[in-house]
Design a protein around this motif. Sequence first.
Motif, short mmCIF file in Angstrom:
data_model
loop_
_atom_site.label_atom_id
_atom_site.label_comp_id
_atom_site.label_asym_id
_atom_site.label_seq_id
_atom_site.Cartn_x
_atom_site.Cartn_y
_atom_site.Cartn_z
N TYR A 35 11.18 1.39 -10.52
CA TYR A 35 12.54 1.88 -11.32
C TYR A 35 12.40 3.39 -11.48
CZ TYR A 35 12.62 -3.31 -11.23
OH TYR A 35 12.53 -4.50 -10.94
N GLY A 36 11.24 4.08 -11.04
CA GLY A 36 11.08 5.45 -11.51
C GLY A 36 11.10 5.66 -12.99
N LEU A 57 5.21 3.29 -7.04
CA LEU A 57 4.28 4.37 -7.77
C LEU A 57 3.83 5.33 -6.60
CD1 LEU A 57 2.76 5.18 -10.21
CD2 LEU A 57 1.09 3.85 -9.66
N THR A 58 4.30 6.68 -6.94
CA THR A 58 3.72 7.52 -6.05
C THR A 58 2.92 8.56 -6.59
OG1 THR A 58 5.58 9.00 -6.53
CG2 THR A 58 5.92 7.18 -4.80
N LYS A 59 2.30 9.56 -5.65
CA LYS A 59 1.25 10.41 -6.32
C LYS A 59 2.06 11.67 -7.30
CE LYS A 59 1.26 13.65 -2.35
NZ LYS A 59 0.57 14.29 -1.34
N GLY A 60 3.37 11.58 -7.19
CA GLY A 60 3.98 12.55 -8.30
C GLY A 60 4.53 11.87 -9.54
N PHE A 61 4.27 10.69 -9.75
CA PHE A 61 4.62 9.84 -10.75
C PHE A 61 4.32 10.81 -12.02
CE2 PHE A 61 4.54 6.62 -13.99
CZ PHE A 61 6.16 6.00 -13.74
N ALA A 62 5.43 10.81 -13.10
CA ALA A 62 5.34 11.80 -14.10
C ALA A 62 5.01 10.96 -15.52
CB ALA A 62 6.54 12.66 -14.32
N GLY A 63 4.67 9.81 -15.42
CA GLY A 63 4.66 8.94 -16.78
C GLY A 63 3.33 8.83 -16.76
N ASP A 64 2.84 8.36 -18.18
CA ASP A 64 1.52 7.90 -18.45
C ASP A 64 1.15 6.63 -18.32
OD1 ASP A 64 0.55 10.41 -19.64
OD2 ASP A 64 1.97 10.05 -21.31
N ILE A 65 0.14 6.42 -17.44
CA ILE A 65 0.02 5.07 -16.86
C ILE A 65 -1.16 4.39 -17.49
CG2 ILE A 65 -0.58 3.67 -14.67
CD1 ILE A 65 0.50 5.75 -12.81
N PHE A 66 -1.28 3.13 -17.89
CA PHE A 66 -2.46 2.48 -18.65
C PHE A 66 -2.77 1.38 -17.89
CE2 PHE A 66 0.25 4.92 -21.67
CZ PHE A 66 -0.80 5.43 -22.43
N ILE A 79 -3.74 6.19 -4.37
CA ILE A 79 -2.32 6.69 -4.01
C ILE A 79 -2.22 8.09 -4.42
CG2 ILE A 79 -0.10 6.54 -5.27
CD1 ILE A 79 -0.76 3.53 -5.88
N GLY A 80 -3.25 8.82 -5.15
CA GLY A 80 -3.23 9.93 -5.51
C GLY A 80 -2.62 10.39 -6.72
N VAL A 81 -2.22 9.62 -7.53
CA VAL A 81 -1.62 9.99 -8.70
C VAL A 81 -2.66 10.97 -9.57
CG1 VAL A 81 -0.93 9.05 -11.13
CG2 VAL A 81 -0.65 7.66 -9.08
N ASP A 82 -2.12 11.83 -10.30
CA ASP A 82 -2.69 12.81 -11.11
C ASP A 82 -3.67 12.18 -12.06
OD1 ASP A 82 -3.65 14.96 -12.91
OD2 ASP A 82 -1.61 15.52 -13.38
N PRO A 83 -5.10 12.49 -11.94
CA PRO A 83 -5.77 11.64 -13.05
C PRO A 83 -5.51 11.83 -14.37
CG PRO A 83 -7.27 12.72 -11.35
CD PRO A 83 -5.71 13.42 -11.18
N GLY A 84 -4.89 12.88 -14.73
CA GLY A 84 -4.51 13.34 -16.26
C GLY A 84 -3.33 12.14 -16.46
N ARG A 85 -2.61 11.52 -15.70
CA ARG A 85 -1.72 10.61 -15.88
C ARG A 85 -2.18 9.28 -16.18
NH1 ARG A 85 2.93 12.46 -18.35
NH2 ARG A 85 3.84 14.51 -17.18
N VAL A 86 -3.58 9.13 -15.71
CA VAL A 86 -3.76 7.78 -15.62
C VAL A 86 -4.95 7.51 -16.64
CG1 VAL A 86 -4.99 5.86 -13.99
CG2 VAL A 86 -3.51 7.82 -12.97
N HIS A 87 -4.68 6.50 -17.59
CA HIS A 87 -5.38 6.15 -18.63
C HIS A 87 -6.24 4.70 -18.50
CE1 HIS A 87 -3.28 9.70 -20.78
NE2 HIS A 87 -2.07 9.10 -20.21
N ALA A 88 -7.44 4.89 -18.33
CA ALA A 88 -8.34 3.80 -18.04
C ALA A 88 -8.84 3.16 -19.26
CB ALA A 88 -9.37 3.95 -17.27
#
Length: 531
Positions: A35-36, A57-66, A79-88
Amino acid sequence: MAPRPERAPATQGGRAVPGYKRMPHTGFTVDAFRYGLVDGCTGYFLTHFHSDHYGGLTKGFAGDIFCSRITARCVVGRIGVDPGRVHALPMNTRCVVQGVFVTLLDANHCPGAAVILFEVPRDGRLVRIVHTGDFRATPELVDQILRVFAVDTAHPVTPETVAAAGAGCEGHTSPLIDYIYLDTTYLQPVYSFPRQSQVVQAVAEFSHCVHSDQAYLPAFLLRTARGGWSSRQSTPDRASPGPTEPLRPAATPSLITRWFQPRKRIAGGSSSSSDLWRRGRRVLFAVGSYTLGKERLFVEIALRLRSRVYVTEEKRRILGCIASPSLLALLTDDMAEAQVHVVSMAQVNMQKMGEYLAAVRRSGGAGFSSVVAFKPTGWAQAGRGFAWREQPPLEYPPELSQARLDLACDGKGPDAAAAALALEARLGSSGGCAFGIDSLRAHGSSPTVAIFPVPYSEHSSFSELAEFVCSLRAGQVVPTVPASDDKDRLADSWLRHWQRLGAEFERRAAPAPAGQYPALGLHVRALQHAA
């Protein structure tokens, strides 16, 4: 009772965002990437790395992912999402995300899959939410959830805390869970399949028998094609034939199975696989898999055969995200070296497996005479007969009369209660079924190809869903697998049915203190063994 989350979707950019994707009293969504960017969403949770959950989910996704650490590696690496957006987030550890307490538990699904527990401070209390994602319910998972929610938020929940669960829910409180967002993939009584461990062991032993004795598979196909096996399911203490005791055809050698019959030549194969067997040529074992998942099955087969496992380069990269040295050590990119191959689930059919065998033979695997392929999925079984059904009939729960409730909850011990409820809710066939070698049936066979569907599922069966819902005191249970209106009504009916059973058990579970119900687990688990 907490209000039910909206089912009518909100819209975002012209696309519907279902209400069950939003977590109440938070700014979080779960598995809502198609849904973007969603209005009001401050955190996008991902339960696991399967495309029907991360789709969009695309590599340009701008939300914070948990998500879990394994899932995070897949999201960044594949996928190539920005690591700064992905919170493990670590597993089995209570974390704080935007003022909400979050704990990830192993969902018993694919590597990295998590059941997410949310504890939301609101109006002087905690709103407790369980989101199962895709999961295979177990009594241990129930105990882990109860243990986490029993620990005050002023104290940490650590892996050691979660590891202490499993001995039953006695000794700690079980507060109300406001919402359970439930994986209802198999919420129909016909979907009753055995424990994963039974299926894994049976398929691995069967593979070893086929590998060790050239006469085993032809004889097995003859016996099962003629209905030589009992229609009853095997029991755990029933011995399965081993490699030193091959099955022999009841008929004379001149009466041969389809496995031996000359048929239209398959490219790269032989017109008579009996000749191939006499020459002692090897059998290739193929296991269907998704992006992630089914690892337990192909690893156990490989260990039993002392074989390496062939995977494609893409599959190797995905498995590399698991970061398991023991798994990676099994893998090879040499088709001829490995007797166990991992293939896509879509390839497991007669035509494509014939083509795959031909490709393996052209790539240096000329020693492979035939292929036995396993299609591991819960859809392989519907009811007692492990039968394939396109659309099983919808079965609604019967009305629970007061007399039935009295009989179930006030019977002379848990066995009487379980028997009564099993009869009422038709759970007996689910919990009681077992799986052994003699449960396997070929869905198709030719001179060089045999396909075996096996009820190895990484989703909860009907009876496991019943146990899970009855064992947790929930305000609302929300299905996360929408279907047709009829199936949605069916899901709601069963969920309300189980909630009523659970509430009645709890109410009558004296002398347990309020908020504790050790007797409930005893009653509900006994359903698994009811005839």
